[in-house]
Write an enzyme that holds these catalytic residues in place. Sequence first.
Site, PDB file in Angstrom:
ATOM      1  N   GLY A  81       0.832  -1.198   0.000  1.00  0.00           N
ATOM      2  CA  GLY A  81       0.000   0.000   0.000  1.00  0.00           C
ATOM      3  C   GLY A  81       0.865   1.245   0.000  1.00  0.00           C
ATOM      4  O   GLY A  81       1.854   1.332  -0.720  1.00  0.00           O
ATOM      5  N   GLU A  82       0.500   2.243   0.808  1.00  0.00           N
ATOM      6  CA  GLU A  82       1.259   3.483   0.970  1.00  0.00           C
ATOM      7  C   GLU A  82       1.452   4.235  -0.348  1.00  0.00           C
ATOM      8  O   GLU A  82       2.399   5.002  -0.512  1.00  0.00           O
ATOM      9  CB  GLU A  82       2.618   3.220   1.628  1.00  0.00           C
ATOM     10  CG  GLU A  82       2.507   2.619   3.009  1.00  0.00           C
ATOM     11  CD  GLU A  82       3.845   2.494   3.714  1.00  0.00           C
ATOM     12  OE1 GLU A  82       4.782   3.257   3.370  1.00  0.00           O
ATOM     13  OE2 GLU A  82       3.960   1.654   4.606  1.00  0.00           O
ATOM     14  N   GLY A  83       0.565   4.014  -1.326  1.00  0.00           N
ATOM     15  CA  GLY A  83       0.650   4.737  -2.578  1.00  0.00           C
ATOM     16  C   GLY A  83       1.588   4.138  -3.608  1.00  0.00           C
ATOM     17  O   GLY A  83       1.706   4.654  -4.722  1.00  0.00           O
TER      18      GLY A  83
END
Length: 372
Positions: free
Chosen positions: A323-325
């Site tokens: 995740g986290e972009g």
Amino acid sequence: MDTTVDLDTFSSLVERPDESARRGAEERWQQLAVPRGGLGRLQELAAWLASAQGEAPTRPLHASKVLLFAADHGVASLGISTLDARGGTADRVRAVLDGTAPVAVLARRYGADVRVVDIAVDADPAEFPEEVVRHRVRRGSGRIDVENALTLDEATRAFRAGMAVADEEADAGTDLVLLGDLGVGSTTVAAVLIGALCGTDAAAVTGRGSGVDDRVWMVKCATIRDALRRARPVLGDQLALLAATGGADFAAITGFLLQAAVRRLPVVLDGVVSAACALVAQRIAFRAPEWWRAAALTGEPAQAKAYDRLTLTPLQEIGATMGEGVSAVLALPLLQAATDTLAEPAAVPSAKPLPPRAPAKLPTAAELLGRY
């Protein structure tokens, strides 16, 4: 102060992307002598971006923004993540701000700016720059298996903050948002919202998140089961649902997605958190998903269910689970290629581009909220 938000307004304000521009993009491909489907997803993405921009040929993407909403979640105290429940989210924010996090490295490589919005990190706000914390609603959230994540007032404030961020990005000239999140325990919260909205049981939406083992997975599944029981009575009220079993970041991302659609700002969704918020936003404005694209699957079963409900097909299969972009920013070169290929004028000198759409007066969050 009146803190209500009339969610019904979004259904009428969110319009579909420009259909004539989409057709113009398809005609452009024919002028370029590209066989139907010859460039695969590039052709579909270029048509989507043309419709979002309201003109064909497309304008090349030159002002993309990685936008990360950060918050802590009370359920992390149950040990359902391999990440540190105390200080883990703050550490991830610092890594992004100092440029060492993977998403920051990738953003530099592909020419995107990065913005972090601390909406509910459980840390002293003095630890971060003012531009990061100025939309903060609270520190952390309640443990959603036994208590509400937020008060209704806090959920409304977070929702409004997300709307304000959408206006800030649209007014700054951002042409594409790569949407992500930072938060320990967030995959558990996302699974609850998606499970509730899709009518599934806990086991069907419980994933491995940060890489938990079987024992922790069972604790996580039980937590989601208990939170689902609390979510079902408020399914008819999206803000109440976000307050009961969401979090400030979920409320803010939902508000951001809706106002971004109002402002005709295209968004690439990253992981299961943005997928959950997109599902909530779809319940508020059914046309809003036409302004979004899904970057990739992260292995979370809840995310796959949300994308199926949203009828979004991920752009890539890269196997990134963090995740986290990261998945969203990895989709940027594909989108840049789509716009550049369609926008190149030298290939078809006789082509007649569509006249640019006259800029519309789109309502800002402040204008919208002033009506309530």
